[in-house]
Design a protein around this motif. Structure first.
Motif, short mmCIF file in Angstrom:
data_model
loop_
_atom_site.label_atom_id
_atom_site.label_comp_id
_atom_site.label_asym_id
_atom_site.label_seq_id
_atom_site.Cartn_x
_atom_site.Cartn_y
_atom_site.Cartn_z
N THR A 53 -53.47 59.45 84.68
CA THR A 53 -53.05 60.27 83.54
C THR A 53 -54.21 60.49 82.58
OG1 THR A 53 -52.32 58.32 82.28
CG2 THR A 53 -50.68 59.42 83.64
N PHE A 54 -54.07 61.58 81.83
CA PHE A 54 -55.11 61.99 80.87
C PHE A 54 -54.44 62.40 79.56
CE2 PHE A 54 -56.49 66.21 79.25
CZ PHE A 54 -57.57 65.80 78.49
N PHE A 55 -55.09 62.06 78.46
CA PHE A 55 -54.67 62.54 77.14
C PHE A 55 -55.90 62.78 76.28
CE2 PHE A 55 -54.51 57.87 77.04
CZ PHE A 55 -55.34 57.59 75.96
N LYS A 56 -55.72 63.54 75.24
CA LYS A 56 -56.79 63.79 74.28
C LYS A 56 -56.55 62.94 73.04
CE LYS A 56 -56.95 68.69 75.65
NZ LYS A 56 -56.82 70.09 75.17
N THR A 57 -57.64 62.48 72.45
CA THR A 57 -57.51 61.72 71.21
C THR A 57 -58.87 61.65 70.52
OG1 THR A 57 -56.56 59.70 70.23
CG2 THR A 57 -58.01 59.41 72.14
N THR A 58 -58.88 61.07 69.33
CA THR A 58 -60.12 60.87 68.57
C THR A 58 -60.26 59.40 68.20
OG1 THR A 58 -60.04 63.11 67.64
CG2 THR A 58 -61.40 61.50 66.48
N LEU A 59 -61.43 58.85 68.51
CA LEU A 59 -61.77 57.49 68.08
C LEU A 59 -62.43 57.54 66.72
CD1 LEU A 59 -63.53 55.83 71.16
CD2 LEU A 59 -61.16 55.57 70.46
N THR A 60 -62.13 56.57 65.88
CA THR A 60 -62.90 56.38 64.66
C THR A 60 -63.43 54.96 64.65
OG1 THR A 60 -61.05 55.57 63.31
CG2 THR A 60 -61.34 57.97 63.45
N GLU A 61 -64.44 54.72 63.84
CA GLU A 61 -64.98 53.36 63.78
C GLU A 61 -63.95 52.37 63.22
OE1 GLU A 61 -68.75 53.32 61.82
OE2 GLU A 61 -69.74 54.46 63.42
N GLU A 62 -63.02 52.89 62.41
CA GLU A 62 -62.02 52.02 61.81
C GLU A 62 -60.84 51.77 62.75
OE1 GLU A 62 -64.64 53.88 59.15
OE2 GLU A 62 -63.10 54.92 60.35
N LYS A 63 -60.61 52.69 63.69
CA LYS A 63 -59.43 52.58 64.53
C LYS A 63 -59.79 52.74 66.00
CE LYS A 63 -54.66 54.16 65.06
NZ LYS A 63 -53.63 55.14 64.62
N PRO A 64 -60.01 51.63 66.72
CA PRO A 64 -60.27 51.71 68.17
C PRO A 64 -59.03 52.21 68.91
CG PRO A 64 -60.88 49.56 67.26
CD PRO A 64 -60.07 50.25 66.22
N LEU A 65 -59.25 52.62 70.15
CA LEU A 65 -58.16 53.01 71.04
C LEU A 65 -57.86 51.85 71.97
CD1 LEU A 65 -56.27 55.12 72.40
CD2 LEU A 65 -58.22 55.72 73.87
N GLU A 66 -56.60 51.42 71.99
CA GLU A 66 -56.19 50.34 72.88
C GLU A 66 -55.24 50.90 73.94
OE1 GLU A 66 -55.32 46.51 71.17
OE2 GLU A 66 -56.18 47.11 69.24
N MET A 67 -55.61 50.73 75.20
CA MET A 67 -54.87 51.28 76.34
C MET A 67 -54.36 50.14 77.21
SD MET A 67 -57.93 53.97 77.22
CE MET A 67 -57.22 54.54 78.78
N ARG A 68 -53.07 50.18 77.55
CA ARG A 68 -52.50 49.20 78.48
C ARG A 68 -51.73 49.93 79.57
NH1 ARG A 68 -49.13 44.70 75.50
NH2 ARG A 68 -48.91 44.03 77.67
N TYR A 69 -51.99 49.55 80.80
CA TYR A 69 -51.30 50.11 81.95
C TYR A 69 -50.96 48.98 82.92
CZ TYR A 69 -53.36 54.60 80.47
OH TYR A 69 -53.73 55.71 79.75
N ARG A 70 -50.04 49.27 83.83
CA ARG A 70 -49.78 48.34 84.92
C ARG A 70 -49.85 49.11 86.24
NH1 ARG A 70 -45.00 44.21 84.32
NH2 ARG A 70 -46.66 43.25 83.04
N VAL A 71 -50.50 48.50 87.23
CA VAL A 71 -50.58 49.05 88.57
C VAL A 71 -50.05 47.99 89.53
CG1 VAL A 71 -52.15 49.84 90.39
CG2 VAL A 71 -52.55 50.53 88.01
N ILE A 72 -49.14 48.40 90.41
CA ILE A 72 -48.61 47.48 91.42
C ILE A 72 -48.99 48.00 92.80
CG2 ILE A 72 -46.52 46.55 92.48
CD1 ILE A 72 -45.34 46.32 89.69
N VAL A 73 -49.61 47.15 93.58
CA VAL A 73 -50.11 47.50 94.91
C VAL A 73 -49.31 46.70 95.93
CG1 VAL A 73 -52.12 47.52 96.42
CG2 VAL A 73 -52.40 47.92 93.96
N SER A 74 -48.70 47.40 96.89
CA SER A 74 -47.91 46.69 97.90
C SER A 74 -48.07 47.34 99.26
CB SER A 74 -46.43 46.66 97.51
OG SER A 74 -45.89 47.97 97.45
N ALA A 75 -47.78 46.57 100.29
CA ALA A 75 -47.75 47.09 101.66
C ALA A 75 -46.29 47.42 101.98
CB ALA A 75 -48.30 46.05 102.63
N GLY A 76 -46.01 48.70 102.18
CA GLY A 76 -44.63 49.13 102.39
C GLY A 76 -44.34 50.35 101.54
#
Length: 318
Positions: free
Chosen positions: A276-299
């Motif tokens: 996925t992709f999104f647009k945003t702006t970073l500032t020195e006062e406000k970092p960007l925090e990203m959390r995702y989960r990926v599950i890898v399985s056979a089947g």
């Protein structure tokens, strides 16, 4: 009898220790190669590719950005792509934006052209036990002069996923500006947090997809542009990539984070890159925090099974 009992206890203790070690996560770093592997016993799980080598143009090309390889559950096969192939800048689990704007300039931290590079600086932590393995690294998104534009703190944690027997990979990235306001821009094909399957998938165009029940259920990749208000194929919540490699069918489940900027533009390609992709702006006062989960399985799990795991991830965010 006392000596025999003591010997039996010693052997039992050694056996228990060996069994415990076989069931535990642990890290193994090869400094010369610039790789750090997470293993569960003797089963490899992840390989963090963190070399940065400018000795030749070829080595620089191979090491201009860090990424994580993934091993197939129950095998010792890497199921993600590294440098080269179609396309060389797609590598394992990775993150970047091709249009990173600051101070009247723009750098490409996707293709890493023009000297831009994403470089591992140091490990902040490596931890492992019977339940999980986790690493946190400081990573610099550098300009051609080797000075950081963004400092990333990346934590990747893997554990055994109980319902599938595969891997649950939690990806947490914090991006902090070093150059005032920074725009993160681009398009759904060249920015964001993405997964790239093995080159073998590209050679056959064999990547197929699953999506939540409310969305299109065709297996072929949905390939759309970014125009429109709103643009198409956005905010699905999750999707999954299916492909076969060396006779094993793998499913990669990707869970988006509703707390990140929206719209989230979902990208699918038959050659096995998605994210996925999104647009945003970073500032020195406000970092960007990203959390995702990926599950890898056979089947190949059902849509309902994947939805249940996504719901559990969303609950964990709260």
């Amino acid at each position: 009898r006392t000596a025999s009992a003591f010997l039996a206890l010693t052997l039992l203790s050694l056996l228990s220790a060996t069994t415990a070690e076989a069931d535990e996560f642990h890290w193994n770093t090869d400094e010369e190669a610039g790789t750090t592997d997470l293993l569960l016993g003797d089963q490899p799980v992840l390989r963090y590719m963190h070399a940065y080598d400018t000795s030749t143009p070829e080595r620089l090309h191979e090491t201009y950005k860090v990424f994580h390889h993934v091993f197939g559950p129950g095998s010792k096969t890497i199921i993600t792509k590294g440098a080269g192939g179609r396309y060389t800048h797609h590598r394992g689990l990775f993150v970047g934006w091709n249009k990173t704007g600051f101070q009247g300039k723009s750098l490409d931290f996707w293709h890493c052209k023009g000297g831009a590079h994403i470089r591992h600086v140091k490990f902040l932590e490596k931890a492992a036990d019977a339940e999980q393995g986790s690493m946190t690294a400081e990573i610099h998104w550098n300009d051609p002069d080797g000075k950081p534009v963004i400092i990333e703190q990346r934590t990747v944690t893997a554990r055994k996923e109980k319902t599938t027997g595969g891997w649950q990979i939690d990806w947490s990235t914090k991006l902090s500006s070093q150059r005032g306001d920074i725009t993160l821009n681009g398009d759904r094909q060249h920015a964001g947090f993405q997964f790239r399957a093995s080159q073998t998938v590209a050679e056959k165009n064999s990547g197929r997809y699953q999506r939540p029940a409310a969305f299109d259920q065709k297996a072929e990749a949905i390939q759309v542009g970014d125009k429109g208000n709103p643009p198409p194929h956005i905010n699905l919540g999750w999707f999954a990539l299916n492909y076969e490699l060396d006779g094993t069918h793998y499913t990669i489940e990707y869970f988006d984070n509703p707390g990140l900027p929206k719209p989230a533009l979902f990208s699918e390609r038959p050659y096995g890159r998605f994210g996925t992709f999104f647009k945003t702006t970073l500032t020195e006062e406000k970092p960007l925090e990203m959390r995702y989960r990926v599950i890898v399985s056979a089947g190949k799990p059902s849509v309902e099974e994947i939805q249940a795991r996504c719901d559990a991830f969303l609950k964990s965010l709260k």
